[in-house]
Design a protein around this motif. Structure first.
Motif, PDB file in Angstrom:
ATOM      1  N   MET A 256       0.856  -1.164   0.000  1.00  0.00           N
ATOM      2  CA  MET A 256       0.000   0.000   0.000  1.00  0.00           C
ATOM      3  C   MET A 256       0.904   1.230   0.000  1.00  0.00           C
ATOM      4  SD  MET A 256      -2.571   1.217   3.074  1.00  0.00           S
ATOM      5  CE  MET A 256      -3.501  -0.261   2.950  1.00  0.00           C
ATOM      6  N   GLN A 257       0.469   2.279  -0.663  1.00  0.00           N
ATOM      7  CA  GLN A 257       1.237   3.509  -0.724  1.00  0.00           C
ATOM      8  C   GLN A 257       0.606   4.580   0.157  1.00  0.00           C
ATOM      9  OE1 GLN A 257       1.901   4.753  -4.731  1.00  0.00           O
ATOM     10  NE2 GLN A 257       2.467   2.712  -5.390  1.00  0.00           N
ATOM     11  N   ALA A 258       1.454   5.503   0.613  1.00  0.00           N
ATOM     12  CA  ALA A 258       1.007   6.617   1.441  1.00  0.00           C
ATOM     13  C   ALA A 258       2.011   7.750   1.268  1.00  0.00           C
ATOM     14  CB  ALA A 258       0.919   6.192   2.904  1.00  0.00           C
ATOM     15  N   THR A 259       1.776   8.849   1.966  1.00  0.00           N
ATOM     16  CA  THR A 259       2.679   9.994   1.960  1.00  0.00           C
ATOM     17  C   THR A 259       3.132  10.263   3.384  1.00  0.00           C
ATOM     18  OG1 THR A 259       1.495  10.948   0.076  1.00  0.00           O
ATOM     19  CG2 THR A 259       2.900  12.433   1.344  1.00  0.00           C
ATOM     20  N   ALA A 260       4.445  10.402   3.575  1.00  0.00           N
ATOM     21  CA  ALA A 260       4.967  10.730   4.896  1.00  0.00           C
ATOM     22  C   ALA A 260       4.387  12.082   5.315  1.00  0.00           C
ATOM     23  CB  ALA A 260       6.481  10.783   4.867  1.00  0.00           C
ATOM     24  N   PHE A 261       3.860  12.147   6.518  1.00  0.00           N
ATOM     25  CA  PHE A 261       3.246  13.374   7.015  1.00  0.00           C
ATOM     26  C   PHE A 261       4.108  14.010   8.096  1.00  0.00           C
ATOM     27  CE2 PHE A 261      -0.244  15.459   9.596  1.00  0.00           C
ATOM     28  CZ  PHE A 261      -0.404  16.522   8.731  1.00  0.00           C
ATOM     29  N   THR A 262       4.479  13.240   9.110  1.00  0.00           N
ATOM     30  CA  THR A 262       5.374  13.734  10.158  1.00  0.00           C
ATOM     31  C   THR A 262       6.453  12.690  10.406  1.00  0.00           C
ATOM     32  OG1 THR A 262       4.111  12.762  11.980  1.00  0.00           O
ATOM     33  CG2 THR A 262       3.502  14.995  11.298  1.00  0.00           C
ATOM     34  N   TYR A 263       7.597  13.145  10.934  1.00  0.00           N
ATOM     35  CA  TYR A 263       8.666  12.235  11.316  1.00  0.00           C
ATOM     36  C   TYR A 263       9.518  12.912  12.374  1.00  0.00           C
ATOM     37  CZ  TYR A 263      12.941   9.554  11.323  1.00  0.00           C
ATOM     38  OH  TYR A 263      14.023   8.827  11.725  1.00  0.00           O
ATOM     39  N   ASP A 264       9.800  12.189  13.473  1.00  0.00           N
ATOM     40  CA  ASP A 264      10.655  12.683  14.545  1.00  0.00           C
ATOM     41  C   ASP A 264      11.907  11.817  14.574  1.00  0.00           C
ATOM     42  OD1 ASP A 264      11.974  13.295  16.906  1.00  0.00           O
ATOM     43  OD2 ASP A 264      10.156  13.318  18.125  1.00  0.00           O
ATOM     44  N   PRO A 265      13.077  12.371  14.183  1.00  0.00           N
ATOM     45  CA  PRO A 265      14.292  11.555  14.130  1.00  0.00           C
ATOM     46  C   PRO A 265      14.745  11.041  15.500  1.00  0.00           C
ATOM     47  CG  PRO A 265      14.783  13.842  13.577  1.00  0.00           C
ATOM     48  CD  PRO A 265      13.302  13.721  13.710  1.00  0.00           C
ATOM     49  N   GLU A 266      14.354  11.699  16.570  1.00  0.00           N
ATOM     50  CA  GLU A 266      14.747  11.234  17.907  1.00  0.00           C
ATOM     51  C   GLU A 266      13.998   9.960  18.300  1.00  0.00           C
ATOM     52  OE1 GLU A 266      14.870  14.161  20.989  1.00  0.00           O
ATOM     53  OE2 GLU A 266      15.732  15.653  19.641  1.00  0.00           O
ATOM     54  N   THR A 267      12.700   9.896  18.016  1.00  0.00           N
ATOM     55  CA  THR A 267      11.904   8.716  18.379  1.00  0.00           C
ATOM     56  C   THR A 267      11.773   7.732  17.224  1.00  0.00           C
ATOM     57  OG1 THR A 267       9.797   9.692  17.695  1.00  0.00           O
ATOM     58  CG2 THR A 267      10.524  10.096  19.972  1.00  0.00           C
ATOM     59  N   ARG A 268      12.123   8.178  16.007  1.00  0.00           N
ATOM     60  CA  ARG A 268      11.967   7.413  14.767  1.00  0.00           C
ATOM     61  C   ARG A 268      10.513   7.037  14.522  1.00  0.00           C
ATOM     62  NH1 ARG A 268      15.498   4.678  17.396  1.00  0.00           N
ATOM     63  NH2 ARG A 268      14.654   2.600  16.985  1.00  0.00           N
TER      64      ARG A 268
ATOM     65  N   THR B 134       0.290  -2.608   6.860  1.00  0.00           N
ATOM     66  CA  THR B 134      -0.470  -2.340   8.079  1.00  0.00           C
ATOM     67  C   THR B 134      -0.963  -3.641   8.692  1.00  0.00           C
ATOM     68  OG1 THR B 134      -2.554  -2.077   6.877  1.00  0.00           O
ATOM     69  CG2 THR B 134      -1.243  -0.085   7.237  1.00  0.00           C
ATOM     70  N   ASP B 135      -1.364  -3.517   9.950  1.00  0.00           N
ATOM     71  CA  ASP B 135      -1.927  -4.645  10.674  1.00  0.00           C
ATOM     72  C   ASP B 135      -3.143  -4.122  11.419  1.00  0.00           C
ATOM     73  OD1 ASP B 135      -2.032  -7.276  11.652  1.00  0.00           O
ATOM     74  OD2 ASP B 135      -1.006  -6.681  13.494  1.00  0.00           O
ATOM     75  N   GLY B 136      -4.155  -4.966  11.586  1.00  0.00           N
ATOM     76  CA  GLY B 136      -5.371  -4.554  12.279  1.00  0.00           C
ATOM     77  C   GLY B 136      -6.367  -3.925  11.333  1.00  0.00           C
ATOM     78  N   SER B 137      -7.439  -3.417  11.921  1.00  0.00           N
ATOM     79  CA  SER B 137      -8.468  -2.763  11.110  1.00  0.00           C
ATOM     80  C   SER B 137      -9.128  -1.661  11.928  1.00  0.00           C
ATOM     81  CB  SER B 137      -9.517  -3.777  10.652  1.00  0.00           C
ATOM     82  OG  SER B 137     -10.130  -4.367  11.771  1.00  0.00           O
ATOM     83  N   ALA B 138      -9.756  -0.758  11.221  1.00  0.00           N
ATOM     84  CA  ALA B 138     -10.486   0.372  11.830  1.00  0.00           C
ATOM     85  C   ALA B 138      -9.619   1.077  12.870  1.00  0.00           C
ATOM     86  CB  ALA B 138     -11.812  -0.097  12.392  1.00  0.00           C
ATOM     87  N   ASP B 139     -10.077   1.163  14.108  1.00  0.00           N
ATOM     88  CA  ASP B 139      -9.385   1.924  15.146  1.00  0.00           C
ATOM     89  C   ASP B 139      -8.077   1.292  15.605  1.00  0.00           C
ATOM     90  OD1 ASP B 139     -11.411   3.778  15.069  1.00  0.00           O
ATOM     91  OD2 ASP B 139     -12.475   2.950  16.799  1.00  0.00           O
ATOM     92  N   THR B 140      -7.865   0.007  15.323  1.00  0.00           N
ATOM     93  CA  THR B 140      -6.639  -0.654  15.762  1.00  0.00           C
ATOM     94  C   THR B 140      -5.601  -0.774  14.657  1.00  0.00           C
ATOM     95  OG1 THR B 140      -7.476  -2.861  15.242  1.00  0.00           O
ATOM     96  CG2 THR B 140      -7.915  -2.012  17.467  1.00  0.00           C
ATOM     97  N   ARG B 141      -5.892  -0.202  13.498  1.00  0.00           N
ATOM     98  CA  ARG B 141      -4.974  -0.283  12.362  1.00  0.00           C
ATOM     99  C   ARG B 141      -3.691   0.470  12.676  1.00  0.00           C
ATOM    100  NH1 ARG B 141      -6.682   1.466   6.264  1.00  0.00           N
ATOM    101  NH2 ARG B 141      -5.166   0.186   5.184  1.00  0.00           N
ATOM    102  N   ARG B 142      -2.560  -0.175  12.373  1.00  0.00           N
ATOM    103  CA  ARG B 142      -1.276   0.462  12.620  1.00  0.00           C
ATOM    104  C   ARG B 142      -0.286   0.080  11.532  1.00  0.00           C
ATOM    105  NH1 ARG B 142       2.588  -2.772  15.402  1.00  0.00           N
ATOM    106  NH2 ARG B 142       1.841  -4.908  15.559  1.00  0.00           N
ATOM    107  N   VAL B 143       0.696   0.923  11.319  1.00  0.00           N
ATOM    108  CA  VAL B 143       1.745   0.664  10.343  1.00  0.00           C
ATOM    109  C   VAL B 143       2.779  -0.255  10.991  1.00  0.00           C
ATOM    110  CG1 VAL B 143       3.581   1.716   8.967  1.00  0.00           C
ATOM    111  CG2 VAL B 143       1.384   2.884   9.203  1.00  0.00           C
ATOM    112  N   VAL B 144       3.123  -1.348  10.321  1.00  0.00           N
ATOM    113  CA  VAL B 144       4.125  -2.276  10.842  1.00  0.00           C
ATOM    114  C   VAL B 144       5.399  -2.277   9.989  1.00  0.00           C
ATOM    115  CG1 VAL B 144       2.456  -3.767  11.975  1.00  0.00           C
ATOM    116  CG2 VAL B 144       3.108  -4.242   9.620  1.00  0.00           C
ATOM    117  N   PHE B 145       5.370  -1.600   8.840  1.00  0.00           N
ATOM    118  CA  PHE B 145       6.511  -1.529   7.934  1.00  0.00           C
ATOM    119  C   PHE B 145       6.370  -0.276   7.103  1.00  0.00           C
ATOM    120  CE2 PHE B 145       8.303  -2.284   3.728  1.00  0.00           C
ATOM    121  CZ  PHE B 145       9.550  -2.828   4.005  1.00  0.00           C
ATOM    122  N   ILE B 146       7.446   0.506   7.017  1.00  0.00           N
ATOM    123  CA  ILE B 146       7.441   1.700   6.169  1.00  0.00           C
ATOM    124  C   ILE B 146       8.795   1.821   5.487  1.00  0.00           C
ATOM    125  CG2 ILE B 146       8.064   3.165   8.139  1.00  0.00           C
ATOM    126  CD1 ILE B 146       6.512   5.451   6.743  1.00  0.00           C
TER     127      ILE B 146
END
Length: 75
Positions: A1-13, A50-62
């Motif tokens: 799946m494709q997306a666009t990077a929106f925010t990134y914090d190099p300290e927390t990655r 991603t993993d999960g669905s709806a409110d529990t959906r999360r990115v597991v690989f980027i």
């Protein structure tokens, strides 16, 4: 799946991406590290898993679109 990077914090990655429908989805350091990236700029097109669905959906690989996904289809 494709997306666009929106925010990134190099300290927390960690950060967030925007799906093509505008939905924001956060990612953590584990997802960032799984993709082999060292830096990410807001606005970059990325490939995610991603993993999960709806409110529990999360990115597991980027990673960047040009980088391979070791779990994805072979081309």
């Amino acid at each position: 799946m494709q997306a666009t990077a929106f925010t990134y914090d190099p300290e927390t990655r960690g950060g967030s991406v925007l799906l093509d429908d505008g939905t924001p989805l956060p990612f953590d350091a584990a997802a960032f590290d799984a993709g082999g990236l060292r830096l990410l700029r807001p606005g970059q097109r990325v490939r995610i898993r991603t993993d999960g669905s709806a409110d529990t959906r999360r990115v597991v690989f980027i990673t960047l679109q040009t980088f391979p996904d070791p779990m994805g289809p072979k081309v």
